[in-house]
Write an enzyme that holds these catalytic residues in place. Structure first.
Site, PDB file in Angstrom:
ATOM      1  N   LYS A   1       1.064  -1.375  -0.191  1.00  0.00           N
ATOM      2  CA  LYS A   1      -0.134   0.065   0.160  1.00  0.00           C
ATOM      3  C   LYS A   1       0.971   1.238   0.026  1.00  0.00           C
ATOM      4  O   LYS A   1       0.388   2.282  -0.886  1.00  0.00           O
ATOM      5  CB  LYS A   1      -1.058   0.197   0.978  1.00  0.00           C
ATOM      6  CG  LYS A   1      -1.367   1.357   1.611  1.00  0.00           C
ATOM      7  CD  LYS A   1      -2.317   1.647   2.784  1.00  0.00           C
ATOM      8  CE  LYS A   1      -0.717   2.425   3.372  1.00  0.00           C
ATOM      9  NZ  LYS A   1      -1.426   3.136   4.456  1.00  0.00           N
TER      10      LYS A   1
ATOM     11  N   CYS B   1     -18.806   4.980   5.594  1.00  0.00           N
ATOM     12  CA  CYS B   1     -18.743   3.673   5.826  1.00  0.00           C
ATOM     13  C   CYS B   1     -18.022   3.062   6.954  1.00  0.00           C
ATOM     14  O   CYS B   1     -16.765   2.217   6.934  1.00  0.00           O
ATOM     15  CB  CYS B   1     -18.092   3.030   4.639  1.00  0.00           C
ATOM     16  SG  CYS B   1     -19.211   1.700   4.183  1.00  0.00           S
TER      17      CYS B   1
ATOM     18  N   CYS C   1     -25.367   4.220   7.771  1.00  0.00           N
ATOM     19  CA  CYS C   1     -25.937   3.257   6.172  1.00  0.00           C
ATOM     20  C   CYS C   1     -27.253   4.455   5.858  1.00  0.00           C
ATOM     21  O   CYS C   1     -27.598   4.672   4.674  1.00  0.00           O
ATOM     22  CB  CYS C   1     -26.239   2.211   6.500  1.00  0.00           C
ATOM     23  SG  CYS C   1     -25.162   0.404   6.580  1.00  0.00           S
TER      24      CYS C   1
END
Length: 288
Positions: free
Chosen positions: A196, A266, A273
């Site tokens: 990453k 999220c 949500c």
């Protein structure tokens, strides 16, 4: 007769009819034509093989997630304000943009190394303290481990990071003339640098896209949205799965979008949500 060009079977039939008409439809001519009819019929199948004419079967489309384009557009809308921690204190904000390019690239790499398992706010503060001491390859090599540790504390696993920073900086000095490598393959060979970090270093320091940078946010959200063909367990699996179908021109943007989305909406636990524009097309929404 139609003006369109007949197919192989129709052409053979026309030739047989013309031949029979030209010879008064004699039985001997018809009998002589039997072997030829047999051979003609065998050739008909060739016209229907893949890649042959209009009846060729289309190539099977590559797999891609359901609704992913609409989900992406809605995430862009939710990220439009650019006010997540990654936007204000992410690695792209931690280096000295006025420094010489080589120094800038080194600062990007160090910020990435510090950011592992660490909130953006903590990484940003540590980088500010380092820059106040003059953040270059030479100044870090001259700094003792205790001082370096005091400066970067409380980043996650700070003791290990002191060791990795010193080892990596020495390699950069000896092998790369004080600069950082310009390939993912070389970057991941440095102590304390994972895939990453390597991909983000390529994006930020070299302005080059060699792959998708997948952190915990990108990994989590990709699985929740079913952007992977089957569930993945680790970020590297997710990277490979995403790169298999996501258009390359989105590879750089996707990390920034999903990291901020993961920080604000999220969330790892108790995702919001009810506030998400994707709630009606997210496979995971009903489970949270």
């Amino acid at each position: 007769m139609s003006a369109a060009r007949p197919g192989p079977a129709a052409s053979a039939a026309l030739r047989r009819l013309r031949s029979a008409a030209g010879n008064g439809g004699s039985r001997s001519q018809g009998t002589a034509g039997i072997p030829r009819r047999s051979r003609r019929r065998k050739s008909v199948a060739i016209a229907y093989e893949p890649g042959q004419g209009e009846r060729a079967e289309p190539r099977r489309p590559r797999w891609e997630p359901r609704d992913w384009r609409e989900q992406l557009e809605r995430i862009r809308e939710m990220r439009r304000s650019r006010d997540a921690p990654v936007d204000e204190m992410g690695v792209q904000k931690c280096y000295d943009s006025g420094a010489p390019p080589q120094v800038m690239r080194y600062q990007v790499l160090l910020a990435l190394m510090l950011s592992s398992q660490t909130k953006d706010q903590v990484t940003s503060a540590a980088m500010l303290r380092l820059r106040q001491h003059g953040l270059t390859v030479d100044t870090v090599l001259q700094m003792d481990d205790e001082t370096l540790g005091q400066i970067i504390y409380p980043v996650g696993f700070w003791r290990n990071k002191v060791k990795y920073i010193k080892q990596t900086t020495a390699i950069l000095k000896q092998k790369y003339g004080g600069d950082i490598p310009s390939t993912v393959e070389e970057l991941v060979q440095l102590p304390g640098v994972g895939p990453k970090m390597a991909h983000l270093a390529m994006h930020i320091a070299w302005d080059s896209v060699a792959g998708i940078a997948v952190d915990t946010h990108v990994h989590r959200i990709s699985n929740r949205l079913k952007w992977v063909k089957k569930e993945t367990k680790h970020p590297e699996e997710t990277r490979v799965a995403l790169e298999d179908w996501l258009p390359r021109d989105l590879w750089k943007e996707i990390n920034w979008l999903l990291v901020g989305f993961g920080q604000q909406t999220c969330l790892p636990v108790n995702p919001r949500c009810s506030q998400c524009l994707n709630q009606d097309i997210c496979p995971a929404a009903k489970r949270h």
